[in-house]
Scaffold this motif. Structure first.
Motif, PDB file in Angstrom:
ATOM      1  N   LEU A 117      -3.321  -0.972   9.953  1.00  0.00           N
ATOM      2  CA  LEU A 117      -1.985  -1.021   9.355  1.00  0.00           C
ATOM      3  C   LEU A 117      -0.915  -0.912  10.419  1.00  0.00           C
ATOM      4  N   LEU A 118      -1.064   0.037  11.328  1.00  0.00           N
ATOM      5  CA  LEU A 118      -0.062   0.232  12.376  1.00  0.00           C
ATOM      6  C   LEU A 118      -0.018  -0.956  13.328  1.00  0.00           C
ATOM      7  N   GLU A 119      -1.182  -1.505  13.663  1.00  0.00           N
ATOM      8  CA  GLU A 119      -1.211  -2.667  14.553  1.00  0.00           C
ATOM      9  C   GLU A 119      -0.476  -3.850  13.930  1.00  0.00           C
ATOM     10  N   LYS A 120      -0.643  -4.025  12.627  1.00  0.00           N
ATOM     11  CA  LYS A 120       0.012  -5.139  11.946  1.00  0.00           C
ATOM     12  C   LYS A 120       1.512  -4.902  11.811  1.00  0.00           C
ATOM     13  N   LEU A 121       1.889  -3.699  11.398  1.00  0.00           N
ATOM     14  CA  LEU A 121       3.301  -3.399  11.193  1.00  0.00           C
ATOM     15  C   LEU A 121       4.078  -3.368  12.500  1.00  0.00           C
ATOM     16  N   GLY A 122       3.489  -2.730  13.509  1.00  0.00           N
ATOM     17  CA  GLY A 122       4.199  -2.547  14.773  1.00  0.00           C
ATOM     18  C   GLY A 122       3.943  -3.614  15.806  1.00  0.00           C
ATOM     19  N   ASP A 123       3.080  -4.599  15.448  1.00  0.00           N
ATOM     20  CA  ASP A 123       2.726  -5.660  16.386  1.00  0.00           C
ATOM     21  C   ASP A 123       2.245  -5.071  17.707  1.00  0.00           C
ATOM     22  N   VAL A 124       1.310  -4.121  17.596  1.00  0.00           N
ATOM     23  CA  VAL A 124       0.753  -3.453  18.773  1.00  0.00           C
ATOM     24  C   VAL A 124      -0.770  -3.543  18.708  1.00  0.00           C
ATOM     25  N   LYS A 125      -1.405  -3.180  19.798  1.00  0.00           N
ATOM     26  CA  LYS A 125      -2.862  -3.154  19.851  1.00  0.00           C
ATOM     27  C   LYS A 125      -3.301  -1.812  20.402  1.00  0.00           C
ATOM     28  N   LEU A 126      -4.089  -1.088  19.635  1.00  0.00           N
ATOM     29  CA  LEU A 126      -4.573   0.215  20.058  1.00  0.00           C
ATOM     30  C   LEU A 126      -5.941   0.074  20.723  1.00  0.00           C
ATOM     31  N   GLN A 127      -6.096   0.697  21.849  1.00  0.00           N
ATOM     32  CA  GLN A 127      -7.370   0.657  22.574  1.00  0.00           C
ATOM     33  C   GLN A 127      -8.267   1.790  22.083  1.00  0.00           C
ATOM     34  N   VAL A 128      -8.875   1.567  20.942  1.00  0.00           N
ATOM     35  CA  VAL A 128      -9.769   2.561  20.355  1.00  0.00           C
ATOM     36  C   VAL A 128     -11.018   1.849  19.861  1.00  0.00           C
ATOM     37  N   PRO A 129     -12.125   2.578  19.742  1.00  0.00           N
ATOM     38  CA  PRO A 129     -13.354   1.959  19.227  1.00  0.00           C
ATOM     39  C   PRO A 129     -13.134   1.405  17.828  1.00  0.00           C
ATOM     40  N   VAL A 181       4.727   7.097   3.494  1.00  0.00           N
ATOM     41  CA  VAL A 181       6.130   6.938   3.103  1.00  0.00           C
ATOM     42  C   VAL A 181       6.992   6.745   4.339  1.00  0.00           C
ATOM     43  N   ALA A 182       6.708   7.496   5.408  1.00  0.00           N
ATOM     44  CA  ALA A 182       7.469   7.358   6.653  1.00  0.00           C
ATOM     45  C   ALA A 182       7.281   5.964   7.253  1.00  0.00           C
ATOM     46  N   LEU A 183       6.058   5.457   7.224  1.00  0.00           N
ATOM     47  CA  LEU A 183       5.796   4.119   7.758  1.00  0.00           C
ATOM     48  C   LEU A 183       6.487   3.050   6.912  1.00  0.00           C
ATOM     49  N   ALA A 184       6.393   3.196   5.589  1.00  0.00           N
ATOM     50  CA  ALA A 184       7.026   2.216   4.701  1.00  0.00           C
ATOM     51  C   ALA A 184       8.536   2.183   4.905  1.00  0.00           C
ATOM     52  N   ALA A 185       9.138   3.341   5.067  1.00  0.00           N
ATOM     53  CA  ALA A 185      10.588   3.405   5.266  1.00  0.00           C
ATOM     54  C   ALA A 185      10.983   2.818   6.621  1.00  0.00           C
ATOM     55  N   HIS A 186      10.230   3.159   7.665  1.00  0.00           N
ATOM     56  CA  HIS A 186      10.580   2.695   9.007  1.00  0.00           C
ATOM     57  C   HIS A 186      10.459   1.184   9.146  1.00  0.00           C
ATOM     58  N   TYR A 187       9.402   0.626   8.565  1.00  0.00           N
ATOM     59  CA  TYR A 187       9.161  -0.809   8.704  1.00  0.00           C
ATOM     60  C   TYR A 187       9.765  -1.625   7.558  1.00  0.00           C
ATOM     61  N   LYS A 188      10.617  -0.968   6.771  1.00  0.00           N
ATOM     62  CA  LYS A 188      11.346  -1.646   5.701  1.00  0.00           C
ATOM     63  C   LYS A 188      10.395  -2.433   4.792  1.00  0.00           C
TER      64      LYS A 188
END
Length: 358
Positions: A117-129, A181-188
């Motif tokens: 979800l965060l990768e899609k919303l923030g257009d980022v890539k997390l280096q995790v397994p 809720v915080a993510l939904a508000a931040h990413y409109k």
């Protein structure tokens, strides 16, 4: 959730659950403590009270405190609606990855869905397994996700927020809702969260050798303006409902007359705008009349028998609107199907604006 789950996701044996103990039944302290350990995720920091709890059942150290969500509060309509809206939003965001969230606690606790979800919303890539098989691996992933959330939301430290690695991993419903809720508000997010949602929590604490319990309320959402810092775009219907409810009937009559002018050709008539568009049938047929084509009956449910059928019809009507060059409706199909008047008015007014001269 249609996503490969970590082997670490296992449910404890219900027969040994703390809350399955009969009220008043005497148990040795050792057995009670073991039961508490087994059901810790339900009894500590945000678990759900499934029945009336006798404070004498608790074995706490001096000053120790435990909290549980009140069952009636957990089942309240606004809380259930908030969960549903957030899960549907996640499903929409991750539709390309075919991820479906069925239980907000079970499907988000290990960090896999939150990562996507965060990768899609923030257009980022997390280096995790990609897949973690141990509780520690899940917590490490969660820590990386929450660190990135802090960066994206510009929070000094997520330890100062209402969620943490331990609370999310222990399936704390309140913490998970605060985070989403915080993510939904931040990413409109293009959704309308239920406003002023509160959850009642029973808090039990040992003071002076005695157990004290109290009920507190945890606020999960406020108003849309407050949650988005005033960034949520209000429209004429928000103003109408808030400040000019006396004019509401005038608007409704105008939209009913507009709809009937076209539906009359099919020998149909709208008498109750609040409910007659909820199943989507009139919306689909109205679009066909406005655009001058016949809508194949196999494309929608002419006699919807379930809520899913209604939502399908409304979604199909929205697709027809988009094909006709109209902007994508701000309303959610589920809200229209739930007879949300404001959502229905928004949809019909968009049609009225374009086709009123027809």
């Amino acid at each position: 959730m249609s996503y490969q789950k970590s082997p670490a996701r296992r449910e404890p044996e219900k027969s040994e659950g703390f809350f399955s103990l009969t009220l008043g039944r005497k148990k040795k302290q050792r057995d009670s403590v073991n039961a508490l350990d087994i059901e810790a995720r339900d009894a500590i920091d945000g678990g759900t009270v499934t029945q009336e709890i006798d404070p004498s059942s608790f074995h706490l150290e001096e000053g120790e405190e435990r909290s549980m969500i009140d069952q009636k509060s957990r089942e309240a309509k606004d809380v259930v609606d908030l969960e549903r809206v957030l899960m549907e939003w996640i499903d929409d965001v991750l539709v390309e990855q075919r991820i479906i969230v069925k239980n907000i606690q079970e499907d988000l606790f290990d960090g896999q869905v939150l990562q996507k979800l965060l990768e899609k919303l923030g257009d980022v890539k997390l280096q995790v397994p990609e897949v973690t098989q141990t509780a520690q691996g899940q917590k490490d992933k969660l820590r990386a996700v929450l660190d990135k959330v802090s960066q994206q939301l510009q929070i000094q430290s997520w330890n100062e927020t209402k969620w943490s690695v331990d609370s999310i991993h222990s399936k704390n419903l309140i913490a998970i809702l605060h985070l989403l809720v915080a993510l939904a508000a931040h990413y409109k997010a293009p959704i309308r969260l239920p406003e002023d949602v509160h959850i009642k929590v029973v808090v039990v604490k040992k003071v002076g050798g005695k157990l004290e319990h109290r009920m507190v309320e945890e606020q999960i959402t406020s108003t849309m303006d407050q949650m988005t810092g005033g960034k949520f775009e209000r429209d004429a219907f928000d103003t109408l409902f808030d400040h000019a409810p006396d004019k509401l009937n005038i608007v409704k009559r105008s939209l009913i007359e507009f709809a009937n002018r076209h539906l009359d050709k099919l020998n149909l008539a709208v008498t109750d705008l609040d409910t007659q568009f909820a199943d989507g049938v009139y919306l689909v047929l109205l679009m066909g009349m406005l655009e001058g084509y016949f809508v194949p009956l196999h494309s929608f449910n002419l006699t919807p028998e379930s809520f899913d059928h209604k939502v399908h019809n409304v979604k199909f009507a929205f697709e027809l609107m988009t094909d006709a060059g109209l902007p994508t409706p701000k309303a959610r199909p589920e809200d229209v199907a739930n007879c949300d008047l404001k959502s229905t008015l928004r949809v019909l007014y968009n049609l009225f604006t374009k086709y009123k001269k027809n």
